[in-house]
Design an enzyme around this catalytic site. Sequence first.
Site, PDB file in Angstrom:
ATOM      1  N   LYS A  30       0.841  -1.196   0.000  1.00 36.73           N
ATOM      2  CA  LYS A  30       0.000   0.000   0.000  1.00 36.73           C
ATOM      3  C   LYS A  30       0.880   1.252   0.000  1.00 36.73           C
ATOM      4  O   LYS A  30       0.542   2.246  -0.655  1.00 36.73           O
ATOM      5  CB  LYS A  30      -0.911  -0.001   1.226  1.00 36.73           C
ATOM      6  CG  LYS A  30      -1.985  -1.093   1.200  1.00 36.73           C
ATOM      7  CD  LYS A  30      -2.980  -0.864   2.322  1.00 36.73           C
ATOM      8  CE  LYS A  30      -3.629  -2.128   2.842  1.00 36.73           C
ATOM      9  NZ  LYS A  30      -4.542  -2.803   1.974  1.00 36.73           N
ATOM     10  N   GLU A  50      -3.168   6.953   7.625  1.00 37.22           N
ATOM     11  CA  GLU A  50      -4.054   7.748   6.773  1.00 37.22           C
ATOM     12  C   GLU A  50      -5.040   8.506   7.628  1.00 37.22           C
ATOM     13  O   GLU A  50      -5.425   8.046   8.696  1.00 37.22           O
ATOM     14  CB  GLU A  50      -4.887   6.812   5.858  1.00 37.22           C
ATOM     15  CG  GLU A  50      -4.176   6.342   4.636  1.00 37.22           C
ATOM     16  CD  GLU A  50      -4.983   5.299   3.875  1.00 37.22           C
ATOM     17  OE1 GLU A  50      -6.157   5.066   4.216  1.00 37.22           O
ATOM     18  OE2 GLU A  50      -4.415   4.723   2.942  1.00 37.22           O
ATOM     19  N   HIS A  61     -14.419  -4.612   7.681  1.00 33.99           N
ATOM     20  CA  HIS A  61     -13.660  -4.282   6.464  1.00 33.99           C
ATOM     21  C   HIS A  61     -13.743  -5.350   5.387  1.00 33.99           C
ATOM     22  O   HIS A  61     -12.946  -5.372   4.461  1.00 33.99           O
ATOM     23  CB  HIS A  61     -12.181  -3.981   6.776  1.00 33.99           C
ATOM     24  CG  HIS A  61     -12.009  -2.935   7.827  1.00 33.99           C
ATOM     25  ND1 HIS A  61     -12.411  -1.633   7.640  1.00 33.99           N
ATOM     26  CD2 HIS A  61     -11.505  -2.996   9.082  1.00 33.99           C
ATOM     27  CE1 HIS A  61     -12.151  -0.939   8.739  1.00 33.99           C
ATOM     28  NE2 HIS A  61     -11.609  -1.749   9.637  1.00 33.99           N
ATOM     29  N   ARG A  94      -5.614  -8.319  -9.452  1.00 32.36           N
ATOM     30  CA  ARG A  94      -6.263  -9.616  -9.724  1.00 32.36           C
ATOM     31  C   ARG A  94      -7.733  -9.373 -10.004  1.00 32.36           C
ATOM     32  O   ARG A  94      -8.211  -8.251  -9.912  1.00 32.36           O
ATOM     33  CB  ARG A  94      -6.130 -10.509  -8.493  1.00 32.36           C
ATOM     34  CG  ARG A  94      -6.716  -9.805  -7.272  1.00 32.36           C
ATOM     35  CD  ARG A  94      -6.790 -10.672  -6.056  1.00 32.36           C
ATOM     36  NE  ARG A  94      -7.010  -9.895  -4.855  1.00 32.36           N
ATOM     37  CZ  ARG A  94      -8.186  -9.498  -4.411  1.00 32.36           C
ATOM     38  NH1 ARG A  94      -9.278  -9.785  -5.076  1.00 32.36           N
ATOM     39  NH2 ARG A  94      -8.299  -8.794  -3.297  1.00 32.36           N
TER      40      ARG A  94
HETATM   41  P1  ADP Z   1      -7.519  -4.278   2.964  1.00 34.74           P
HETATM   42  O1  ADP Z   1      -6.471  -4.409   1.915  1.00 34.74           O
HETATM   43  O2  ADP Z   1      -7.139  -4.928   4.258  1.00 34.74           O
HETATM   44  O3  ADP Z   1      -8.879  -4.679   2.465  1.00 34.74           O
HETATM   45  P2  ADP Z   1      -8.070  -1.491   2.435  1.00 34.74           P
HETATM   46  O4  ADP Z   1      -7.013  -0.479   2.443  1.00 34.74           O
HETATM   47  O5  ADP Z   1      -8.582  -1.944   1.115  1.00 34.74           O
HETATM   48  O6  ADP Z   1      -7.605  -2.735   3.317  1.00 34.74           O
HETATM   49  O7  ADP Z   1      -9.289  -0.956   3.286  1.00 34.74           O
HETATM   50  C1  ADP Z   1     -10.378  -1.776   3.601  1.00 34.74           C
HETATM   51  C2  ADP Z   1     -11.579  -0.937   3.985  1.00 34.74           C
HETATM   52  O8  ADP Z   1     -11.283  -0.063   5.064  1.00 34.74           O
HETATM   53  C3  ADP Z   1     -12.054  -0.018   2.891  1.00 34.74           C
HETATM   54  O9  ADP Z   1     -12.976  -0.644   2.051  1.00 34.74           O
HETATM   55  C4  ADP Z   1     -12.698   1.119   3.650  1.00 34.74           C
HETATM   56  O10 ADP Z   1     -14.006   0.764   4.000  1.00 34.74           O
HETATM   57  C5  ADP Z   1     -11.901   1.195   4.898  1.00 34.74           C
HETATM   58  N1  ADP Z   1     -10.866   2.249   4.797  1.00 34.74           N
HETATM   59  C6  ADP Z   1      -9.659   2.132   4.256  1.00 34.74           C
HETATM   60  N2  ADP Z   1      -8.978   3.306   4.335  1.00 34.74           N
HETATM   61  C7  ADP Z   1      -9.780   4.182   4.945  1.00 34.74           C
HETATM   62  C8  ADP Z   1      -9.669   5.554   5.350  1.00 34.74           C
HETATM   63  N3  ADP Z   1      -8.567   6.259   5.151  1.00 34.74           N
HETATM   64  N4  ADP Z   1     -10.712   6.112   5.983  1.00 34.74           N
HETATM   65  C9  ADP Z   1     -11.826   5.423   6.236  1.00 34.74           C
HETATM   66  N5  ADP Z   1     -11.992   4.130   5.896  1.00 34.74           N
HETATM   67  C10 ADP Z   1     -10.995   3.509   5.262  1.00 34.74           C
END
Ligand code: ADP
Length: 664
Positions: free
Chosen positions: A124, A208, A243, A299
């Site tokens: 990331k 973040e 999540h 993917r």
């Molecule tokens: P993973 O790879 O573990 O799935 P992600 O980065 O894709 O993690 O984030 C998963 C979920 O977390 C997202 O779909 C969103 O709902 C929430 N999320 C991620 N980043 C943020 C953020 N900065 N603020 C609020 N919610 C977030």
Amino acid sequence: MDRSKLYRRFRTLLIANRGEIACRVIRTARAMGLRTVAVYSEADRDAMHVALADEAVLLGPARARDSYLNVERLIEAAKKTGAEAVHPGYGFLSENAEFAQACYDAGLVFVGPTAAMMTAMGSKSGSKGLMEKAGVPLVPGYHGEAQDDATLSKAADKIGFPILVKASAGGGGRGMRIVRSAAELGPAIVSAKREAKAAFGDDRMLIEKYVDNPRHIEVQIVGDSHGNLLSLFERECTLQRRHQKVIEEAPSPTLNAAQRETVCAAARKAAGAVNYVGAGTIEFVSDGKDVFFIEMNTRLQVEHPVTELITGIDLVEWQLRVAFGEALPLKQDEIKLNGHAVEARVYAENPTKNFMPSVGRISTWRLPAETGGLRIDAGYREGDTVSPYYDAMLAKMIAWAPTRDVAIDRLNRGLEDSDVRGIVTNIPFLSALITHPKVRANAIDTGFIERELSALTSAAAAPGELELCAAVAAIVADERQADASSPWHTFGWQPVGRRQRNFAFRVGHGPEQKIALNYGSGPSTLVIGERELAFAIVPKDGGFDLTLDGIKSPVAAVIDGHELYLRTRNGRFDLHWVDPFGGETEEQTGADKIAAPLPGTVVAVLAEEGAKLEKGAPILTLEVMKMEQTLRAPYAGVLKSIKCRVGDIVQEGIELAVVEPSEE
Ligand code: ADP
């Protein structure tokens, strides 16, 4: 790397996965004329994907590490079967750059991006760095190399709370913590690092800004090896639990046309930054107004069918054509958005028990036909076993319609018309979720499910008159079907005077509810309290049509011993049939006459004529309505005679043995 070695035509495809995605890939590969090779673990010998493929190779023991994650065994399986290409599905090794490289090194086409692209986008932090350079909007945050406490806490202060601490290597929501104040930061980092280390072997963190009431919006993109890159609109995946996505839809009901074009353009820019080849997803978090890049998945995603349904494009076909080295068949302006699609993930889990996975044999698997806009991507069939080793997703149900409202209704109808038994599923929960007024109104954020959990998992309604009548009808229909020549069948429906059979049912620890069946001469009726109801049943697949009080309605029914599952127009009901012989012991003592309490079959004779019997000694066993029932000596005495043999079908009330009481 030589492009023609990376992507070229092949005839045999190995699918390095299991479950619904393996089945789904096999379906398209087969339609394209390819030979398919499945792989499986010892736990999956009889799995659906193994049955679907042309050939199948055993990888090793059930544990994923010994089977589906074993790169060496997978490459060996491809070699042994003459497979020239590998489709990784999602999960398992699908985003593992070493696996992609190992395929290339073994001379296999990897259906996906190159190892280098995966590495660039896999972390990331790394991908955010790339996106920043490409001018893609990011959530304010820190994604630098330095990982010491001081740097992280300074970064958090600068961004401003609440913040999100995230594992750079993360996936599936693991290694992620919301932090609302400076005091919580230290402990959150420690625990997120511990989780990330265990899950990914990498504990680097990024920080973040936590977007309040966030929505999840993502864009499907596909690139070919000729430099073409297309976006296939967006999906909204805001309905999540921990999540993890639960319901996904396309297009996003949150965006207007201009916002749609902005997010798709940002996604193309993001994928273009690595000259991406293959299918991929650019994920954004949104405050409902703006979108911010969070990560790229290199993917196919679980939720890709909603995109397929609104574009009419088979994404697996496109993946394979890209892997053949072909150019994408359409231009950006030729990709049209048509209608709306919604997907629900059907899991073997118990929403009322904190979504605990449910394992075991699927005794009933009845899903509606794939007509009227409904699509079902399943990885299981009736009789299959859900093992504890892998993700418990059983299937995906996807509905398409011209409008969002109708798509939701179609999906709900599909869920309502599904009966899966033997394991617990989240189907009723999914139904409650997609029909929730706030979901209908798109007034949601990623925390919606957690907040509404109790309403979404509320207890089932109590059975009413219809359900009690349906229960008796189900038992009668089952008995009639089980043995058309059974004495109950002929006897019960012959005009031989009026008879009554009593039933009692209970839900959980609730009160017993009584109902009687009157039969014999004249039409059969059901009696509940003072009410007597005429009824008729017409059996059909999975249940029957019940006409009660002049109204005909369908009933789905599954009978498993004393447990009855019913689905009526009022919903789903699990009834316990309270033992018709009195008491829950399935035993009968004390009756003076040794007679069949109901029509049944003699399955065992347990005492010999002339034997001396204690009170309660077993004499014979009857099978009545699939349940065994032992008849016992009503008092101490001598077994004078046995009037039946094993295998005899005996009628209700017939004397089966005579015991002469001992003189005392
Ligand atoms: P993973 O790879 O573990 O799935 P992600 O980065 O894709 O993690 O984030 C998963 C979920 O977390 C997202 O779909 C969103 O709902 C929430 N999320 C991620 N980043 C943020 C953020 N900065 N603020 C609020 N919610 C977030």
